[in-house]
Write a protein that holds these residues in place. Structure first.
Motif, mmCIF file in Angstrom:
data_model
loop_
_atom_site.group_PDB
_atom_site.id
_atom_site.type_symbol
_atom_site.label_atom_id
_atom_site.label_comp_id
_atom_site.label_asym_id
_atom_site.label_seq_id
_atom_site.Cartn_x
_atom_site.Cartn_y
_atom_site.Cartn_z
ATOM 1 N N ARG A 1 0.811 -1.228 0.158
ATOM 2 C CA ARG A 1 -0.002 -0.191 0.153
ATOM 3 C C ARG A 1 0.978 1.240 -0.340
ATOM 4 O O ARG A 1 1.938 1.387 1.033
ATOM 5 N N ALA A 2 0.746 2.154 -0.937
ATOM 6 C CA ALA A 2 1.633 3.348 -1.022
ATOM 7 C C ALA A 2 1.530 4.215 0.063
ATOM 8 O O ALA A 2 2.153 4.973 0.468
ATOM 9 N N ASP A 3 0.357 4.179 0.857
ATOM 10 C CA ASP A 3 -0.025 5.073 1.921
ATOM 11 C C ASP A 3 0.042 4.269 3.207
ATOM 12 O O ASP A 3 -0.728 4.582 4.238
ATOM 13 N N MET A 4 0.828 3.502 3.152
ATOM 14 C CA MET A 4 0.966 2.753 4.521
ATOM 15 C C MET A 4 1.436 3.273 5.586
ATOM 16 O O MET A 4 2.418 4.580 5.831
ATOM 17 N N GLU A 5 0.731 3.232 6.852
ATOM 18 C CA GLU A 5 0.713 4.012 8.138
ATOM 19 C C GLU A 5 2.193 3.844 8.715
ATOM 20 O O GLU A 5 2.676 2.396 8.433
ATOM 21 N N ASP A 6 2.894 4.576 9.637
ATOM 22 C CA ASP A 6 3.919 4.292 10.129
ATOM 23 C C ASP A 6 3.899 2.836 11.100
ATOM 24 O O ASP A 6 4.904 2.151 11.212
ATOM 25 N N ASP A 7 2.808 2.670 11.667
ATOM 26 C CA ASP A 7 2.738 1.614 12.517
ATOM 27 C C ASP A 7 2.946 0.117 11.754
ATOM 28 O O ASP A 7 3.540 -0.744 12.037
ATOM 29 N N ILE B 1 4.757 0.193 8.809
ATOM 30 C CA ILE B 1 6.052 -0.062 8.314
ATOM 31 C C ILE B 1 7.112 -0.630 9.472
ATOM 32 O O ILE B 1 7.875 -1.301 9.157
ATOM 33 N N VAL B 2 6.748 0.077 10.927
ATOM 34 C CA VAL B 2 7.415 -0.580 11.813
ATOM 35 C C VAL B 2 7.267 -2.244 11.750
ATOM 36 O O VAL B 2 8.405 -3.028 12.078
ATOM 37 N N GLU B 3 6.174 -2.725 11.606
ATOM 38 C CA GLU B 3 5.894 -4.148 11.561
ATOM 39 C C GLU B 3 6.722 -4.754 10.475
ATOM 40 O O GLU B 3 7.216 -5.856 10.469
ATOM 41 N N LEU B 4 6.865 -4.030 9.403
ATOM 42 C CA LEU B 4 7.742 -4.553 8.270
ATOM 43 C C LEU B 4 9.077 -4.688 8.747
ATOM 44 O O LEU B 4 9.813 -5.547 8.434
ATOM 45 N N CYS B 5 9.619 -3.492 9.172
ATOM 46 C CA CYS B 5 10.787 -3.576 9.601
ATOM 47 C C CYS B 5 11.220 -4.538 10.598
ATOM 48 O O CYS B 5 12.253 -5.244 10.737
ATOM 49 N N GLU B 6 10.232 -4.796 11.610
ATOM 50 C CA GLU B 6 10.499 -5.844 12.595
ATOM 51 C C GLU B 6 10.492 -7.393 12.144
ATOM 52 O O GLU B 6 11.326 -8.136 12.490
ATOM 53 N N LYS B 7 9.794 -7.657 11.029
ATOM 54 C CA LYS B 7 9.865 -8.733 10.265
ATOM 55 C C LYS B 7 11.153 -8.928 9.647
ATOM 56 O O LYS B 7 11.934 -9.948 9.625
ATOM 57 N N LEU B 8 11.560 -7.900 8.913
ATOM 58 C CA LEU B 8 13.102 -7.908 8.151
ATOM 59 C C LEU B 8 13.951 -7.966 9.134
ATOM 60 O O LEU B 8 15.020 -8.783 8.924
ATOM 61 N N SER B 9 13.867 -7.354 10.433
ATOM 62 C CA SER B 9 15.033 -7.374 11.266
ATOM 63 C C SER B 9 15.203 -8.662 11.816
ATOM 64 O O SER B 9 16.334 -9.533 12.097
ATOM 65 N N ARG B 10 14.032 -9.572 11.904
ATOM 66 C CA ARG B 10 14.294 -10.908 12.501
ATOM 67 C C ARG B 10 14.975 -11.879 11.428
ATOM 68 O O ARG B 10 15.362 -12.839 11.980
ATOM 69 N N MET B 11 14.908 -11.382 10.224
ATOM 70 C CA MET B 11 15.673 -12.093 9.393
ATOM 71 C C MET B 11 17.278 -11.894 9.249
ATOM 72 O O MET B 11 17.892 -12.595 8.696
ATOM 73 N N VAL C 1 13.598 5.262 9.296
ATOM 74 C CA VAL C 1 14.950 4.520 9.878
ATOM 75 C C VAL C 1 14.659 3.810 11.088
ATOM 76 O O VAL C 1 14.127 4.317 12.151
ATOM 77 N N TYR C 2 15.021 2.439 11.044
ATOM 78 C CA TYR C 2 14.754 1.671 12.001
ATOM 79 C C TYR C 2 16.249 0.925 12.580
ATOM 80 O O TYR C 2 16.892 0.379 11.727
ATOM 81 N N GLU C 3 16.310 0.811 13.752
ATOM 82 C CA GLU C 3 17.292 0.421 14.494
ATOM 83 C C GLU C 3 16.765 -0.472 15.624
ATOM 84 O O GLU C 3 16.040 -0.144 16.451
ATOM 85 N N ALA C 4 17.233 -1.935 15.762
ATOM 86 C CA ALA C 4 16.731 -2.788 16.473
ATOM 87 C C ALA C 4 16.802 -2.260 17.920
ATOM 88 O O ALA C 4 17.977 -1.764 18.395
ATOM 89 N N GLY C 5 15.979 -2.295 18.564
ATOM 90 C CA GLY C 5 15.727 -1.631 20.107
ATOM 91 C C GLY C 5 15.742 -0.336 20.481
ATOM 92 O O GLY C 5 15.774 0.094 21.522
ATOM 93 N N LYS C 6 15.260 0.394 19.327
ATOM 94 C CA LYS C 6 15.330 1.946 19.417
ATOM 95 C C LYS C 6 14.224 2.541 18.678
ATOM 96 O O LYS C 6 13.549 1.573 17.836
ATOM 97 N N GLU C 7 13.540 3.485 19.179
ATOM 98 C CA GLU C 7 12.827 4.330 18.413
ATOM 99 C C GLU C 7 12.881 4.604 17.025
ATOM 100 O O GLU C 7 13.831 5.069 16.711
ATOM 101 N N PRO C 8 12.056 4.369 16.190
ATOM 102 C CA PRO C 8 12.259 4.689 14.767
ATOM 103 C C PRO C 8 12.345 6.017 14.473
ATOM 104 O O PRO C 8 11.371 6.793 15.211
ATOM 105 N N VAL C 9 13.006 6.351 13.432
ATOM 106 C CA VAL C 9 13.046 7.972 13.119
ATOM 107 C C VAL C 9 12.609 8.221 11.666
ATOM 108 O O VAL C 9 13.212 7.417 10.703
#
Length: 283
Positions: free
Chosen positions: A158-164, A166-176, A196-204
């Motif tokens: 979805r082009a208009d995907m909400e930040d939360d 996107i956080v879920e996407l990043c968490e899935k990728l980080s688990r990889m 910008v996502y860093e494991a264990g930190k608030e996204p920016v």
């Protein structure tokens, strides 16, 4: 060995003679940031595939012999950056390359160049996109756009995907594998965001004003700056701001020069000042 007295980044991507993308972007940018750029070509193009015609030579059959010579030289890389890969065999070779040359002191930046705007590029199949997942565990930094992040996580785009989400996407990728992720090029009206996502930190979110249409090679500029910054020990969020600001400035100049969209961005105009601002307030 004397070969390894200077910091080096191996860049695995295609060579494009015109159009400002891939290795012809990474070579000058990484070099200007005072790091030796060592290209490993996957293919050679006269100009990129966004033009009406182009000459193309596949380099896959030569890649392993090329890599073997680097191993004979006992080369060690502080960074490895991967870009567009066009076949399952290339992905297999790059995976083997990472296993041979990546150690605890090597920063691997994986740019999974596969598609945009919810669609894979014409040269990419669903099967090939799935095989790209094999490289994700080797990544210290992953730089997909939203389309690529969705394909890598089997998520509906979805082009208009909400930040939360996107956080879920990043968490899935980080688990990889990767601890640091940038979802790049999010279009938000007149702004262009990088999540910008860093494991264990608030996204920016790093935001810049959008200057004109998206152009070929901007992702290559972005990932090259991130790779060079990482090797030099820069803070990750600061590095993303650095890359985003440099691209925004270059895009504005590109628009002033009325360059065709196919010609990419005129980063040469500001190459001499590419490091400006990155470490200025660090004492």
């Amino acid at each position: 060995m004397p070969h390894n007295n200077q910091k080096k980044i191996a860049v695995v991507s295609d060579f494009c003679g015109f159009g400002r993308c891939s290795l012809t972007v990474s070579l000058p940018i990484i070099s200007a940031m005072k790091i030796q750029c060592c290209p490993l070509p996957t293919s050679i193009f006269s100009n990129h595939t966004g033009f009406d015609s182009f000459f193309y030579t596949d380099y896959t059959r030569n890649m392993e012999a090329y890599i073997n010579e680097w191993e004979k030289l006992n080369l060690r890389f502080n960074g490895i950056l991967t870009g567009f890969l066009g076949s399952p065999e290339q992905i297999r070779i790059v995976r083997k390359f990472l296993e041979r040359f990546k150690d605890e002191e090597t920063v691997a930046v994986i740019d999974p160049v596969m598609g945009d705007y919810g669609r894979l590029y014409p040269t990419y199949s669903q099967e090939l996109a799935g095989q790209m997942k094999a490289l994700i565990p080797y990544a210290d930094i992953l730089t997909p756009n939203l389309t690529e992040a969705c394909f890598l996580t089997d998520t509906d785009y979805r082009a208009d995907m909400e930040d939360d989400r996107i956080v879920e996407l990043c968490e899935k990728l980080s688990r990889m594998g990767p601890e640091k992720i940038v979802i790049s090029g999010l279009e938000r009206g007149e702004a262009l965001d990088n999540f910008v996502y860093e494991a264990g930190k608030e996204p920016v979110t790093v935001r810049e004003h959008k200057a004109g249409p998206c152009r070929s090679g901007t992702g290559d500029v972005f990932s090259s700056i991130l790779a060079a910054d990482a090797v030099r020990g820069a803070d990750f969020i600061r590095s993303v701001r650095h890359a985003a600001a440099f691209i925004a400035k270059t895009l504005r100049r590109t628009m002033e020069l009325s360059l065709p969209k196919t010609d990419g961005i005129c980063f040469e105009e500001y190459l001499a000042e590419i490091e400006k601002g990155l470490f200025e307030d660090e004492t």
